[in-house]
Design a protein around this motif. Structure first.
Motif, PDB file in Angstrom:
ATOM      1  N   GLU A   1      73.801  -9.635  -4.522  1.00 64.36           N
ATOM      2  CA  GLU A   1      72.368  -9.388  -4.384  1.00 64.36           C
ATOM      3  C   GLU A   1      72.088  -8.340  -3.308  1.00 64.36           C
ATOM      4  O   GLU A   1      72.664  -8.359  -2.229  1.00 64.36           O
ATOM      5  CB  GLU A   1      71.643 -10.678  -4.002  1.00 64.36           C
ATOM      6  N   SER A   2      71.191  -7.449  -3.626  1.00 55.56           N
ATOM      7  CA  SER A   2      70.713  -6.469  -2.662  1.00 55.56           C
ATOM      8  C   SER A   2      69.888  -7.190  -1.593  1.00 55.56           C
ATOM      9  O   SER A   2      69.055  -8.038  -1.908  1.00 55.56           O
ATOM     10  CB  SER A   2      69.854  -5.453  -3.415  1.00 55.56           C
ATOM     11  N   PHE A   3      70.135  -6.865  -0.325  1.00 55.59           N
ATOM     12  CA  PHE A   3      69.356  -7.539   0.723  1.00 55.59           C
ATOM     13  C   PHE A   3      69.355  -6.703   2.002  1.00 55.59           C
ATOM     14  O   PHE A   3      70.018  -5.676   2.098  1.00 55.59           O
ATOM     15  CB  PHE A   3      69.902  -8.945   0.993  1.00 55.59           C
ATOM     16  N   ASP A   4      68.579  -7.157   2.971  1.00 55.01           N
ATOM     17  CA  ASP A   4      68.488  -6.561   4.304  1.00 55.01           C
ATOM     18  C   ASP A   4      67.990  -5.125   4.238  1.00 55.01           C
ATOM     19  O   ASP A   4      68.725  -4.172   4.478  1.00 55.01           O
ATOM     20  CB  ASP A   4      69.833  -6.644   5.032  1.00 55.01           C
ATOM     21  N   TYR A   5      66.688  -4.994   3.957  1.00 52.45           N
ATOM     22  CA  TYR A   5      66.089  -3.686   3.728  1.00 52.45           C
ATOM     23  C   TYR A   5      65.546  -3.097   5.027  1.00 52.45           C
ATOM     24  O   TYR A   5      64.588  -3.602   5.609  1.00 52.45           O
ATOM     25  CB  TYR A   5      64.967  -3.812   2.690  1.00 52.45           C
ATOM     26  N   GLY A   6      66.192  -2.036   5.472  1.00 55.27           N
ATOM     27  CA  GLY A   6      65.707  -1.278   6.613  1.00 55.27           C
ATOM     28  C   GLY A   6      65.112   0.021   6.110  1.00 55.27           C
ATOM     29  O   GLY A   6      64.028   0.047   5.531  1.00 55.27           O
ATOM     30  N   PRO A   7      65.844   1.130   6.247  1.00 50.89           N
ATOM     31  CA  PRO A   7      65.355   2.396   5.688  1.00 50.89           C
ATOM     32  C   PRO A   7      65.688   2.494   4.196  1.00 50.89           C
ATOM     33  O   PRO A   7      66.818   2.790   3.823  1.00 50.89           O
ATOM     34  CB  PRO A   7      66.117   3.455   6.499  1.00 50.89           C
ATOM     35  N   TRP A   8      64.728   2.196   3.352  1.00 52.16           N
ATOM     36  CA  TRP A   8      64.915   2.293   1.911  1.00 52.16           C
ATOM     37  C   TRP A   8      63.892   3.287   1.352  1.00 52.16           C
ATOM     38  O   TRP A   8      62.873   3.570   1.974  1.00 52.16           O
ATOM     39  CB  TRP A   8      64.752   0.937   1.222  1.00 52.16           C
ATOM     40  N   ARG A   9      64.192   3.786   0.167  1.00 53.18           N
ATOM     41  CA  ARG A   9      63.261   4.680  -0.525  1.00 53.18           C
ATOM     42  C   ARG A   9      63.440   4.527  -2.032  1.00 53.18           C
ATOM     43  O   ARG A   9      64.523   4.181  -2.509  1.00 53.18           O
ATOM     44  CB  ARG A   9      63.522   6.155  -0.182  1.00 53.18           C
ATOM     45  N   PHE A  10      62.375   4.820  -2.756  1.00 54.10           N
ATOM     46  CA  PHE A  10      62.452   5.070  -4.187  1.00 54.10           C
ATOM     47  C   PHE A  10      62.330   6.568  -4.408  1.00 54.10           C
ATOM     48  O   PHE A  10      61.558   7.241  -3.716  1.00 54.10           O
ATOM     49  CB  PHE A  10      61.344   4.328  -4.941  1.00 54.10           C
ATOM     50  N   LEU A  11      63.096   7.098  -5.354  1.00 56.92           N
ATOM     51  CA  LEU A  11      63.118   8.533  -5.589  1.00 56.92           C
ATOM     52  C   LEU A  11      61.755   9.048  -6.058  1.00 56.92           C
ATOM     53  O   LEU A  11      61.180   8.497  -7.004  1.00 56.92           O
ATOM     54  CB  LEU A  11      64.137   8.890  -6.663  1.00 56.92           C
ATOM     55  N   PRO A  12      61.254  10.128  -5.469  1.00 59.81           N
ATOM     56  CA  PRO A  12      60.082  10.795  -6.066  1.00 59.81           C
ATOM     57  C   PRO A  12      60.456  11.450  -7.395  1.00 59.81           C
ATOM     58  O   PRO A  12      59.763  11.290  -8.398  1.00 59.81           O
ATOM     59  CB  PRO A  12      59.689  11.835  -5.017  1.00 59.81           C
ATOM     60  N   VAL A  13      61.561  12.194  -7.382  1.00 67.42           N
ATOM     61  CA  VAL A  13      62.128  12.830  -8.573  1.00 67.42           C
ATOM     62  C   VAL A  13      63.637  12.649  -8.511  1.00 67.42           C
ATOM     63  O   VAL A  13      64.187  12.317  -7.459  1.00 67.42           O
ATOM     64  CB  VAL A  13      61.773  14.329  -8.649  1.00 67.42           C
ATOM     65  N   TYR A  14      64.306  12.881  -9.615  1.00 67.74           N
ATOM     66  CA  TYR A  14      65.759  12.727  -9.643  1.00 67.74           C
ATOM     67  C   TYR A  14      66.411  13.700  -8.666  1.00 67.74           C
ATOM     68  O   TYR A  14      66.206  14.913  -8.738  1.00 67.74           O
ATOM     69  CB  TYR A  14      66.273  12.970 -11.053  1.00 67.74           C
ATOM     70  N   ASP A  15      67.202  13.154  -7.754  1.00 69.84           N
ATOM     71  CA  ASP A  15      67.876  13.978  -6.748  1.00 69.84           C
ATOM     72  C   ASP A  15      69.077  13.199  -6.219  1.00 69.84           C
ATOM     73  O   ASP A  15      68.925  12.298  -5.395  1.00 69.84           O
ATOM     74  CB  ASP A  15      66.919  14.311  -5.595  1.00 69.84           C
ATOM     75  N   PRO A  16      70.289  13.522  -6.690  1.00 65.69           N
ATOM     76  CA  PRO A  16      71.471  12.780  -6.241  1.00 65.69           C
ATOM     77  C   PRO A  16      71.696  12.827  -4.737  1.00 65.69           C
ATOM     78  O   PRO A  16      72.308  11.913  -4.175  1.00 65.69           O
ATOM     79  CB  PRO A  16      72.618  13.472  -6.986  1.00 65.69           C
ATOM     80  N   GLY A  17      71.209  13.857  -4.070  1.00 59.97           N
ATOM     81  CA  GLY A  17      71.417  13.983  -2.628  1.00 59.97           C
ATOM     82  C   GLY A  17      70.341  13.354  -1.776  1.00 59.97           C
ATOM     83  O   GLY A  17      70.394  13.456  -0.540  1.00 59.97           O
ATOM     84  N   PHE A  18      69.397  12.662  -2.390  1.00 61.96           N
ATOM     85  CA  PHE A  18      68.276  12.081  -1.645  1.00 61.96           C
ATOM     86  C   PHE A  18      68.754  10.929  -0.772  1.00 61.96           C
ATOM     87  O   PHE A  18      69.466  10.035  -1.231  1.00 61.96           O
ATOM     88  CB  PHE A  18      67.222  11.579  -2.635  1.00 61.96           C
ATOM     89  N   THR A  19      68.385  10.934   0.508  1.00 63.36           N
ATOM     90  CA  THR A  19      68.762   9.868   1.436  1.00 63.36           C
ATOM     91  C   THR A  19      67.525   9.113   1.910  1.00 63.36           C
ATOM     92  O   THR A  19      66.409   9.641   1.910  1.00 63.36           O
ATOM     93  CB  THR A  19      69.508  10.421   2.662  1.00 63.36           C
ATOM     94  N   ALA A  20      67.750   7.879   2.340  1.00 60.65           N
ATOM     95  CA  ALA A  20      66.641   7.042   2.793  1.00 60.65           C
ATOM     96  C   ALA A  20      66.539   6.980   4.305  1.00 60.65           C
ATOM     97  O   ALA A  20      65.461   6.769   4.848  1.00 60.65           O
ATOM     98  CB  ALA A  20      66.799   5.629   2.231  1.00 60.65           C
ATOM     99  N   ALA A  21      67.664   7.125   5.000  1.00 69.82           N
ATOM    100  CA  ALA A  21      67.683   6.954   6.454  1.00 69.82           C
ATOM    101  C   ALA A  21      67.671   8.316   7.147  1.00 69.82           C
ATOM    102  O   ALA A  21      68.495   9.178   6.837  1.00 69.82           O
ATOM    103  CB  ALA A  21      68.922   6.167   6.876  1.00 69.82           C
ATOM    104  N   TYR A  22      66.767   8.484   8.089  1.00 73.63           N
ATOM    105  CA  TYR A  22      66.688   9.756   8.811  1.00 73.63           C
ATOM    106  C   TYR A  22      67.966  10.035   9.589  1.00 73.63           C
ATOM    107  O   TYR A  22      68.301  11.186   9.871  1.00 73.63           O
ATOM    108  CB  TYR A  22      65.478   9.765   9.747  1.00 73.63           C
ATOM    109  N   PHE A  23      68.719   8.983   9.929  1.00 71.15           N
ATOM    110  CA  PHE A  23      69.941   9.154  10.714  1.00 71.15           C
ATOM    111  C   PHE A  23      71.179   9.342   9.844  1.00 71.15           C
ATOM    112  O   PHE A  23      72.283   9.470  10.362  1.00 71.15           O
ATOM    113  CB  PHE A  23      70.142   7.965  11.662  1.00 71.15           C
TER     114      PHE A  23
END
Length: 464
Positions: free
Chosen positions: A265-287
């Protein structure tokens, strides 16, 4: 101790022994304002009859639930964080508050907390959770569940009346305590800690516990095959969750080994995102400056983490056997991704090869169309929409002709003409209304919209 008559408590985790946890006391908060109560989840564990006052007493003040732990347990674990091993982890701002059985299928469930106070593993932290962090987790888990992802479920969110200082949001900021419901908080990092300490027999005990309570198919294997079967079961569940992340356009953000549990199960959500558009390089965490946990790298990251679990199992199985299990991950992941993609499109299978080809074509159409990620699946669900031009979309139309329509758009959600999304600017607007005017109506309307989306998808086509 007010509960409802159907509640079936457990203390299963305590049987592992003191090597696995530390009994702790929850923080005494100055205030308790109930902000979110998951009544559907409460019905599934027999706690829907609790008054709000009793709810706060159990999930804000942490009076024990009758028949479960008399004192919360801060769990011990290690983990790789961005692939650097950290032996100083553990539940630093949460604990295992209680366990119970799901009234639908009897499966064991954990009540885990976030923001419930300091523990021996808090290091220099205050053991608290910002209210914004709690709101974000409720939103993330609710949408992921609607999109068919195996996720922890936000069970309760209570504002606690403290002012917290954080480096990554305007401070001082409001505080909260979250309770989440999931099938296990046993992590890959739980095994890593025991391996690091040389506690081989404790690893064996943990495997037996995990198999008995969470992975019953592995329990039916003969002794010599039980450990590979255990690893195989964990791999299959993690692969399925990762596949559904990809089909949902979800980026977890921090895929450390302490954030991967044995039930997948997916859990412990800190820096998460849903994609605006398809982008394999998209990251959720600024760090995440290297993009280690980028959207497109999530499957490889999950396999890397599972290899760390396999290392912990080497005292009990041959390396070649464990490696053979890991080698199956790719095929398992792609099969799960095909199922998830078909579910998202409201289509049935046309055979394994055709299903995988369709999945590849969807990625190409998403990339070439430049459409919003969720907009794309809304438009293509159980239909072939007009307005999508280009070679990739034309090829997708051709591919879809081989896949029977299994879904239906006969629902108010689809009639509304717009998908339910949860992009970062929307999350910030929801939080802004709360932070600036204590206006919870935007948050509540978003949860209602997500609920409508989930009902439409569940009602339209069976789950992947």
């Amino acid at each position: 101790m007010a509960t409802t008559s159907g509640f079936r408590p457990s203390t299963a985790h305590a049987a592992l022994g003191a090597l696995f946890f530390d009994p702790v006391r929850p923080a005494a908060f100055p205030q308790h304002i109930l902000r979110f109560r998951n009544q559907e989840a409460a019905r599934q564990v027999g706690l829907d009859g609790l008054s709000d006052a009793d709810w706060i007493r159990h999930f804000g003040q942490f009076d024990p639930l009758q028949g479960s732990f008399e004192q919360p347990l801060a769990l011990r674990y290690h983990g790789h964080q961005f692939r650097s091993y950290n032996p100083e982890l553990g539940d630093g701002r949460g604990f295992l508050f209680a366990q119970a059985h799901d009234l639908r299928d009897g499966r064991l469930l954990d009540f885990g907390t976030k923001g419930s106070g300091t523990t021996p593993w808090s290091r220099s932290g205050d053991g608290r959770l910002t209210l914004k962090g709690g709101v974000r987790e409720v939103l993330a888990t609710t949408l992921l569940e609607a999109l068919g992802v195996a996720t922890s479920r936000s069970f309760s969110l209570i504002e606690t009346g403290e002012q917290l200082v954080r480096n990554d949001e305007p401070s001082p900021t409001r505080s909260s305590v979250l309770v989440r419901l999931s099938h296990s908080h046993i992590r890959i990092g739980t095994f890593q800690r025991l391996a690091y300490l040389g506690e081989t027999e404790a690893i064996r005990r943990l495997i037996d516990h995990a198999v008995a309570h969470y992975l019953p198919k592995a329990a039916r294997e003969v002794e010599a095959e039980r450990v590979p079967a255990f690893l195989d079961a964990v791999c299959a569940r993690v692969a399925a969750t990762g596949a559904h992340w990809m089909a949902a356009g979800f980026v977890h953000g921090v895929l450390n080994t302490d954030n991967i549990n044995i039930t997948g199960e997916s859990f412990d959500y800190g820096p998460w995102r849903f994609l605006p558009v398809y982008d394999p390089g998209f990251t959720a965490a600024y760090f995440d400056s290297s993009g280690l946990y980028a959207f497109g790298r999530q499957p490889d990251t999950l396999l890397w983490n599972l290899a760390r679990l396999a290392e912990c199992l080497l005292p009990f199985a041959e390396q070649e056997v464990l490696e053979a299990v890991l080698l199956r991950f790719g095929a398992t992941f792609h099969e799960a991704l095909s199922r998830a993609m078909l579910w998202r499109l409201g289509r049935g299978s046309a055979g394994a090869d055709a299903d995988r080809a369709l999945t590849r074509q969807v990625w190409e159409a998403l990339r070439d169309s430049g459409a919003g990620f969720e907009r794309f699946f809304f438009d293509w669900f159980a239909t072939v929409p007009a307005g999508y031009a280009g070679e990739a979309c034309d090829a997708l139309r051709d591919r879809l002709s081989a896949h029977p329509i299994t879904g239906t758009r006969d629902d108010a959600y689809f009639a509304g003409g717009a998908p339910c999304t949860l992009l970062i600017d929307e999350v910030e607007r929801i939080w802004g209304a709360i932070a600036d005017g204590d206006d919870w109506s935007v948050f509540e309307r978003k949860l209602e919209a997500i609920g409508a989306m989930g009902r439409a998808l569940r009602g339209a086509v069976s789950h992947a």
